[in-house]
Motif scaffolding. Structure first.
Motif, short mmCIF file in Angstrom:
data_model
loop_
_atom_site.label_atom_id
_atom_site.label_comp_id
_atom_site.label_asym_id
_atom_site.label_seq_id
_atom_site.Cartn_x
_atom_site.Cartn_y
_atom_site.Cartn_z
N GLU A 82 58.55 82.01 7.37
CA GLU A 82 57.30 81.69 8.06
C GLU A 82 57.47 81.97 9.55
O GLU A 82 58.59 82.21 10.03
N LEU A 83 56.37 81.89 10.27
CA LEU A 83 56.33 82.36 11.66
C LEU A 83 57.50 81.93 12.55
O LEU A 83 58.20 82.78 13.10
N LEU A 84 57.72 80.61 12.69
CA LEU A 84 58.67 80.16 13.71
C LEU A 84 60.10 80.57 13.35
O LEU A 84 60.89 80.97 14.22
N TRP A 86 60.85 83.20 11.47
CA TRP A 86 60.87 84.67 11.60
C TRP A 86 61.05 85.07 13.07
O TRP A 86 61.82 85.99 13.38
N LEU A 87 60.38 84.37 13.96
CA LEU A 87 60.53 84.67 15.39
C LEU A 87 61.99 84.43 15.82
O LEU A 87 62.60 85.28 16.47
N ASN A 88 62.52 83.27 15.44
CA ASN A 88 63.87 82.91 15.92
C ASN A 88 64.97 83.74 15.27
O ASN A 88 65.95 84.10 15.92
N HIS A 90 64.64 86.84 13.57
CA HIS A 90 64.52 88.31 13.61
C HIS A 90 63.92 88.85 14.91
O HIS A 90 64.46 89.77 15.51
N THR A 91 62.80 88.27 15.32
CA THR A 91 62.02 88.88 16.40
C THR A 91 62.67 88.71 17.76
O THR A 91 62.84 89.69 18.50
N PHE A 92 63.04 87.48 18.10
CA PHE A 92 63.61 87.25 19.42
C PHE A 92 64.95 87.98 19.60
O PHE A 92 65.15 88.63 20.63
N ARG A 196 53.01 85.13 25.73
CA ARG A 196 53.27 85.34 24.29
C ARG A 196 52.43 84.41 23.41
O ARG A 196 51.68 84.84 22.57
N PHE A 197 52.60 83.10 23.60
CA PHE A 197 51.76 82.05 23.02
C PHE A 197 52.17 80.76 23.73
O PHE A 197 53.15 80.74 24.45
N ILE A 198 51.40 79.70 23.53
CA ILE A 198 51.65 78.48 24.30
C ILE A 198 53.11 78.00 24.16
O ILE A 198 53.73 77.64 25.17
N SER A 225 46.39 79.92 16.81
CA SER A 225 46.19 79.26 15.51
C SER A 225 46.59 80.13 14.32
O SER A 225 45.81 80.38 13.41
N GLU A 226 47.87 80.52 14.34
CA GLU A 226 48.38 81.42 13.30
C GLU A 226 48.97 80.65 12.12
O GLU A 226 48.81 81.05 10.97
N ASN A 227 49.69 79.54 12.44
CA ASN A 227 50.52 78.88 11.43
C ASN A 227 50.45 77.36 11.65
O ASN A 227 50.41 76.91 12.80
N ALA A 264 45.08 86.94 18.76
CA ALA A 264 45.47 87.38 17.42
C ALA A 264 45.48 86.20 16.46
O ALA A 264 45.88 85.09 16.83
N HIS A 265 45.01 86.45 15.25
CA HIS A 265 45.11 85.57 14.07
C HIS A 265 43.93 84.62 13.85
O HIS A 265 43.11 84.86 12.99
N CYS A 266 43.90 83.46 14.55
CA CYS A 266 42.78 82.51 14.36
C CYS A 266 42.61 82.09 12.90
O CYS A 266 41.49 81.90 12.43
N ASP A 289 47.51 91.44 6.95
CA ASP A 289 48.81 91.81 6.35
C ASP A 289 49.88 90.85 6.87
O ASP A 289 50.65 90.25 6.11
N SER A 290 49.89 90.66 8.18
CA SER A 290 50.82 89.73 8.81
C SER A 290 50.62 88.32 8.26
O SER A 290 51.58 87.62 7.94
N ASN A 291 49.37 87.90 8.14
CA ASN A 291 49.08 86.53 7.69
C ASN A 291 49.53 86.29 6.25
O ASN A 291 49.92 85.17 5.89
N THR A 315 47.21 95.45 13.36
CA THR A 315 48.23 95.59 12.31
C THR A 315 49.34 94.56 12.50
O THR A 315 50.05 94.23 11.57
N ASP A 316 49.50 94.06 13.74
CA ASP A 316 50.52 93.06 14.07
C ASP A 316 51.91 93.43 13.55
O ASP A 316 52.65 92.56 13.09
N VAL A 317 52.26 94.70 13.62
CA VAL A 317 53.65 95.05 13.36
C VAL A 317 54.53 94.23 14.29
O VAL A 317 54.20 94.07 15.46
N ALA A 318 55.65 93.60 13.83
CA ALA A 318 56.29 93.78 12.55
C ALA A 318 56.00 92.66 11.55
O ALA A 318 56.52 92.71 10.44
N ALA A 319 55.18 91.65 11.94
CA ALA A 319 54.79 90.68 10.91
C ALA A 319 53.89 91.39 9.92
O ALA A 319 53.92 91.12 8.72
N GLY A 320 53.08 92.33 10.41
CA GLY A 320 52.43 93.30 9.53
C GLY A 320 53.44 94.42 9.33
O GLY A 320 54.16 94.78 10.26
N1 GUN Z 1 53.44 84.36 17.92
C1 GUN Z 1 54.20 84.48 19.01
N2 GUN Z 1 54.89 85.63 19.02
C2 GUN Z 1 54.53 86.27 17.89
C3 GUN Z 1 54.90 87.53 17.33
O1 GUN Z 1 55.70 88.29 17.87
N3 GUN Z 1 54.32 87.85 16.14
C4 GUN Z 1 53.44 87.02 15.51
N4 GUN Z 1 52.90 87.38 14.35
N5 GUN Z 1 53.08 85.85 16.02
C5 GUN Z 1 53.63 85.47 17.19
#
Ligand code: GUN
Ligand code: FE
Length: 427
Positions: A82-84, A86-88, A90-92, A196-198, A225-227, A264-266, A289-291, A315-320
């Motif tokens: 899930e988002l948090l 995945w960020l910690n 892979h993404t970061f 990036r986000f709050i 409001s993604e997750n 993005a998302h909502c 796709d990301s969602n 497309t929100d690559v790479a979550a998409g």
């Molecule tokens: N929320 C904060 N950073 C990101 C990101 O890189 N991707 C997605 N999908 N959500 C985020």
């Protein structure tokens, strides 16, 4: 040469609900502006060069309203998280590599190579918090012919040791340096402020970004409001907020109709949040796709459209997992069907026409008169060869268009025009 006519099987949204088609039609471009689509070429355009794409589809270029360039090379990995997490996990760690300019050069060359050959003629892009790498990305993007907004990411908390700016002050200073470096440097590539986000940005940083946006009339993009865990965390971080969107509002980062913010998302935006988005003229970047990949949920897109909120597709690559906008059109339809079936049967699924609209004019309007072949629109067009997708039926142009979205791998992009310029074959 930006004045010419292209001939082929033309399709574009006349309205959100209706696609106009012209078999063997003529699409006129004068000085990069669309002068309309015609069954018979009007006398006044008879002297223009005609480029013949008979038998091929001609559709408006697509706008990818939300994509992360530095995440492109690890797309499709870590998708069970899930988002948090995945960020910690892979993404970061991946984005931290962009402190190395050589790494950034190579990785961004993969992204820009594929973006150039994609269905997107416009894109709104996240880079990373690294200034040199972000300028490198913008230099490369300028050569793709795609028109884009690009953001150097602000993040001064919760990024871990390798992906966190020292302080709000440093983050804002670096943003200022970046803006100085890119100002006036490009014809097609523009900066956008990108907290990036709050959870990634302290109150002081958010306030600074709000101020900078106002002072320099700079647009903002972020996530909203993604997750469920993210939404709960934001409530803890900004306890005085009435909802996540209000937290952005408190810091003056929700923008206005003339300087619209993209969120993005909502997925979890309720009526209260919708009122805020509408009031500020914000754009929602729908990233279904990301969602689905990050088990985030399904955004109620029809509710947003009915409320008169601007909506486009990202497309929100790479979550998409792909930059393919035809696939994104399909994913948006499928997600809306599941929302209707499983969540709320008063919210009808998106029709093909509506989803195609979101990918073209819906997101395109963020760039002005973009995403349609109505007269006066900027001439962004794709020539799509669907001839290898065999059929035993005589298909209408509308049917051919629909099935290209369901079978995108069988379609070849022959030409891509942005503002009348042929980006595959530069004149
Ligand atoms: N929320 C904060 N950073 C990101 C990101 O890189 N991707 C997605 N999908 N959500 C985020
Ligand atoms: Fe994102």
């Amino acid at each position: 040469m930006k004045s010419f006519v292209i001939k082929g099987d033309i399709a574009f949204n006349e309205t959100r609900e209706k696609i106009k088609t012209l078999e063997n039609g003529y699409l006129v471009c004068v000085n990069g502006i669309c002068k309309g689509a015609y069954k018979k070429l009007p006398e006044e355009y008879k002297n223009l060069e005609i480029r013949d794409f008979s038998g091929q589809l001609i559709v408006p270029g697509m706008t990818d309203l939300h994509v992360h360039a530095p995440q492109y090379t690890f797309r499709g990995i870590g998708m069970d998280l899930e988002l948090l997490d995945w960020l910690n996990q892979h993404t970061f760690p991946e984005e931290a590599n962009y402190s190395n300019l050589e790494y950034a050069k190579k990785a961004y060359s993969y992204f820009t190579y594929d973006l150039k050959r994609s269905f997107s003629t416009r894109a709104v892009i996240f880079a990373t918090m690294h200034t040199d790498a972000t300028v490198e990305l913008m230099d490369q993007l300028e050569d793709t012919g795609v028109i884009s907004y690009v953001g150097r990411v602000n993040m001064d908390r919760n990024g871990g040791v390798n992906l966190e700016e020292e302080s709000a002050e440093v983050s804002l200073q670096e943003t200022g340096k970046w803006l100085d470096r890119v100002k006036g440097r490009y014809a097609r590539t523009f900066p956008i402020l990108t907290p990036r986000f709050i959870p990634s940005c302290s109150d002081e940083l958010m306030q600074g970004i709000g101020k900078l946006s106002k002072e320099q009339n700079l647009r903002i993009q972020s996530h909203l409001s993604e997750n469920p865990s993210e939404v709960a965390w934001v409530k803890e971080l900004v306890p005085q907020s009435t909802c996540y969107a209000n937290a952005y509002e408190i810091f003056d980062t929700m923008g206005n109709e003339n300087c619209p913010t993209i969120m993005a998302h909502c997925v979890y935006s309720d009526e209260k949040e919708m009122d805020i988005l509408k009031k500020h003229g914000a754009y929602i970047a729908h990233c279904s796709d990301s969602n689905m990949n990050l088990t985030s949920g399904i955004a109620p897109i029809r509710k947003f459209m009915d409320a008169g909120i601007h909506v486009g597709i990202g497309t929100d690559v790479a979550a998409g997992s792909s930059m393919n906008m035809l696939k994104a059109i399909l994913n948006a339809i499928q997600a809306s069907k599941m929302y209707y079936r499983l969540v709320d049967q008063s919210v009808k699924p998106l029709t093909f026409e509506e989803s195609f609209y979101l990918a073209t004019e819906g997101g395109g309007s963020y760039f002005g008169q973009v995403g349609s072949f109505k007269e006066g629109y900027e001439f962004d067009a794709l020539v799509l060869d669907d001839s290898k997708m065999y059929s035993m039926r005589d298909l209408t142009v509308r049917e051919r268009l629909e099935r290209t979205c369901y079978n995108d791998a069988d379609v070849v992009i022959r030409e891509k025009y942005v503002q009348g310029e042929n980006t595959f074959h530069r004149e």
